[in-house]
Design an enzyme around this catalytic site. Structure first.
Site, PDB file in Angstrom:
ATOM      1  N   ASN A  10       0.673  -0.981  -0.225  1.00 31.84           N
ATOM      2  CA  ASN A  10       0.305  -0.254   0.252  1.00 31.84           C
ATOM      3  C   ASN A  10       0.571   1.408  -0.058  1.00 31.84           C
ATOM      4  O   ASN A  10       1.337   1.551   0.881  1.00 31.84           O
ATOM      5  CB  ASN A  10      -0.584  -0.399   1.403  1.00 31.84           C
ATOM      6  CG  ASN A  10      -1.131   1.129   0.709  1.00 31.84           C
ATOM      7  OD1 ASN A  10      -1.880   2.309   0.443  1.00 31.84           O
ATOM      8  ND2 ASN A  10      -2.301   1.509   2.275  1.00 31.84           N
ATOM      9  N   TRP A  11       0.747   2.140  -1.461  1.00 26.94           N
ATOM     10  CA  TRP A  11       1.896   2.975  -1.003  1.00 26.94           C
ATOM     11  C   TRP A  11       1.286   4.303  -0.661  1.00 26.94           C
ATOM     12  O   TRP A  11       1.831   4.939  -0.465  1.00 26.94           O
ATOM     13  CB  TRP A  11       2.282   3.332  -3.079  1.00 26.94           C
ATOM     14  CG  TRP A  11       2.934   2.705  -3.508  1.00 26.94           C
ATOM     15  CD1 TRP A  11       3.728   1.397  -2.572  1.00 26.94           C
ATOM     16  CD2 TRP A  11       3.934   2.481  -4.289  1.00 26.94           C
ATOM     17  NE1 TRP A  11       4.728   0.865  -3.707  1.00 26.94           N
ATOM     18  CE2 TRP A  11       4.871   1.427  -3.895  1.00 26.94           C
ATOM     19  CE3 TRP A  11       4.105   3.669  -5.415  1.00 26.94           C
ATOM     20  CZ2 TRP A  11       6.346   1.133  -5.325  1.00 26.94           C
ATOM     21  CZ3 TRP A  11       4.894   3.463  -6.517  1.00 26.94           C
ATOM     22  CH2 TRP A  11       5.735   1.892  -6.507  1.00 26.94           C
ATOM     23  N   LYS A  12       0.208   4.822  -0.014  1.00 28.49           N
ATOM     24  CA  LYS A  12      -0.423   5.047   0.267  1.00 28.49           C
ATOM     25  C   LYS A  12      -0.526   7.030  -0.764  1.00 28.49           C
ATOM     26  O   LYS A  12       0.045   6.497  -1.453  1.00 28.49           O
ATOM     27  CB  LYS A  12      -0.254   5.184   2.052  1.00 28.49           C
ATOM     28  CG  LYS A  12       0.103   4.441   2.433  1.00 28.49           C
ATOM     29  CD  LYS A  12       0.091   4.481   4.194  1.00 28.49           C
ATOM     30  CE  LYS A  12      -0.200   3.303   4.788  1.00 28.49           C
ATOM     31  NZ  LYS A  12       0.224   3.194   6.559  1.00 28.49           N
ATOM     32  N   GLU A 164      -5.194  -4.979  10.339  1.00 28.17           N
ATOM     33  CA  GLU A 164      -4.093  -3.666  11.359  1.00 28.17           C
ATOM     34  C   GLU A 164      -4.392  -2.999  11.542  1.00 28.17           C
ATOM     35  O   GLU A 164      -4.741  -2.352  12.115  1.00 28.17           O
ATOM     36  CB  GLU A 164      -3.870  -2.936   9.418  1.00 28.17           C
ATOM     37  CG  GLU A 164      -4.241  -3.175   8.248  1.00 28.17           C
ATOM     38  CD  GLU A 164      -3.631  -2.184   7.863  1.00 28.17           C
ATOM     39  OE1 GLU A 164      -2.430  -2.353   6.569  1.00 28.17           O
ATOM     40  OE2 GLU A 164      -3.802  -1.301   7.109  1.00 28.17           O
ATOM     41  N   GLY A 170       2.938   2.091  11.114  1.00 24.00           N
ATOM     42  CA  GLY A 170       4.036   3.164  10.476  1.00 24.00           C
ATOM     43  C   GLY A 170       5.120   3.183  11.769  1.00 24.00           C
ATOM     44  O   GLY A 170       5.602   4.175  12.554  1.00 24.00           O
ATOM     45  N   GLY A 230       2.699  -1.259   3.938  1.00 23.00           N
ATOM     46  CA  GLY A 230       3.361   0.519   3.806  1.00 23.00           C
ATOM     47  C   GLY A 230       4.619   0.634   3.490  1.00 23.00           C
ATOM     48  O   GLY A 230       5.342   0.383   2.614  1.00 23.00           O
ATOM     49  N   GLY A 231       5.025   0.969   4.074  1.00 23.01           N
ATOM     50  CA  GLY A 231       6.616   1.800   4.369  1.00 23.01           C
ATOM     51  C   GLY A 231       7.012   0.789   3.089  1.00 23.01           C
ATOM     52  O   GLY A 231       8.402   1.614   2.578  1.00 23.01           O
TER      53      GLY A 231
HETATM   54  P1  13P Z   1       3.405   0.358   7.512  1.00 24.53           P
HETATM   55  O1  13P Z   1       4.010  -0.765   6.368  1.00 24.53           O
HETATM   56  O2  13P Z   1       4.338   1.345   6.773  1.00 24.53           O
HETATM   57  O3  13P Z   1       3.005   0.323   8.962  1.00 24.53           O
HETATM   58  O4  13P Z   1       2.468   0.308   6.758  1.00 24.53           O
HETATM   59  C1  13P Z   1       0.849  -0.423   7.447  1.00 24.53           C
HETATM   60  C2  13P Z   1      -0.423   0.227   6.670  1.00 24.53           C
HETATM   61  O5  13P Z   1      -0.729   0.718   7.207  1.00 24.53           O
HETATM   62  C3  13P Z   1      -0.852  -1.085   5.089  1.00 24.53           C
HETATM   63  O6  13P Z   1      -2.266  -0.617   4.687  1.00 24.53           O
END
Ligand code: 13P
Length: 251
Positions: A10-12, A164, A170, A230-231
């Protein structure tokens, strides 16, 4: 695990066109792990380009509107995502629940719209730290599942659930493997209650600070069918290490 593991990035709100070079590297790397299903949800602006380029990637959106079209400035609908080449969409991410006030009913309406448009859906659930500290984590997730999951005939085959915990996103903090196992077992029980036998094959992903260092341990937990990352999904180097943790390379 009911299927091959599913690792989704998930690149947000990250990724300019220059980031397509990372996507191409991820795509090439994914080819070496045919036992792993690899997905990326880039920002809307890159969905089409990524879907055109990717040979071994499932490309998705990070959200969609519940209506197929109309006077909803700034929104993107499920048919638009499908038209751009997406095959799935994430709905109910905690950042949208918290920052955009999305209720379970709204998330369910989005999931319904996505399925109607021919997309698969990843429905996100997860408790806050205060809710976990109060001993309410399973009750909160249960209520989210009850209110957010689509209920149509055959929908189970289109659904993935992502657990999650909000406090793990994060932050570099992850729940213990026992806590992940307990929550995933509870989610499986709920899926069976909602979908009957169809609930047995629904993938349940873990998300929240998954990285190359902890992926092996998290992916080995019972009922963890993959990860929503995410990250660590933003660079091919770190994301492909997580893909590798999910399944061996074949040359
Ligand atoms: P992180 O892996 O950056 O903690 O983010 C998780 C997330 O929200 C994926 O949707």
């Amino acid at each position: 695990m009911p299927h091959r593991p599913y690792i989704v990035g998930n690149w947000k709100m990250n990724g300019l066109r220059a980031a397509m070079s990372e996507a191409r590297s991820i795509d090439r790397g994914a080819q070496r792990h045919p036992g792993v299903r690899v997905g990326i949800a880039p920002p809307f602006t890159l969905v089409h380009a990524m879907a055109e380029t990717g040979q071994n990637l499932f490309v998705g959106g990070q959200d969609c509107h519940a209506q197929p079209s109309g006077a909803f400035t700034g929104e993107v609908s499920a048919p638009m995502l499908k038209d751009a080449g997406a095959v799935f969409v994430i709905v109910g991410h905690s950042e949208r629940r918290a920052m955009h006030g999305e209720s379970d009913a709204m998330v369910q309406a989005k999931a319904d719209a996505a399925i109607a448009a021919g997309l698969d859906v990843i429905v996100c659930v997860g408790e806050t730290e205060a809710e976990r500290d109060a001993g309410r984590a399973e009750a909160v997730v249960d209520a989210q599942l009850e209110g957010s999951l689509p209920r149509g005939e055959g929908d189970a085959a289109r659904v993935t659930v992502a657990y999650e915990p909000v406090w793990a996103i994060g932050t570099g903090r992850v729940p213990s493997v026992d806590d992940v196992a307990a929550m995933h077992a509870a989610i499986r029980a709920h899926l069976l209650a909602i979908y009957g036998d169809g609930g047995a094959a629904v993938r349940i992903l873990y998300g929240g600070s998954v990285n190359a260092g902890n992926a092996n341990e998290l992916l080995a937990v019972a009922e963890v069918g993959g990860a929503l990352v995410g990250g660590a999904s933003l660079t091919a180097d770190s994301f492909l290490q997580i893909v590798a943790a999910a399944g061996p390379a074949e040359d």
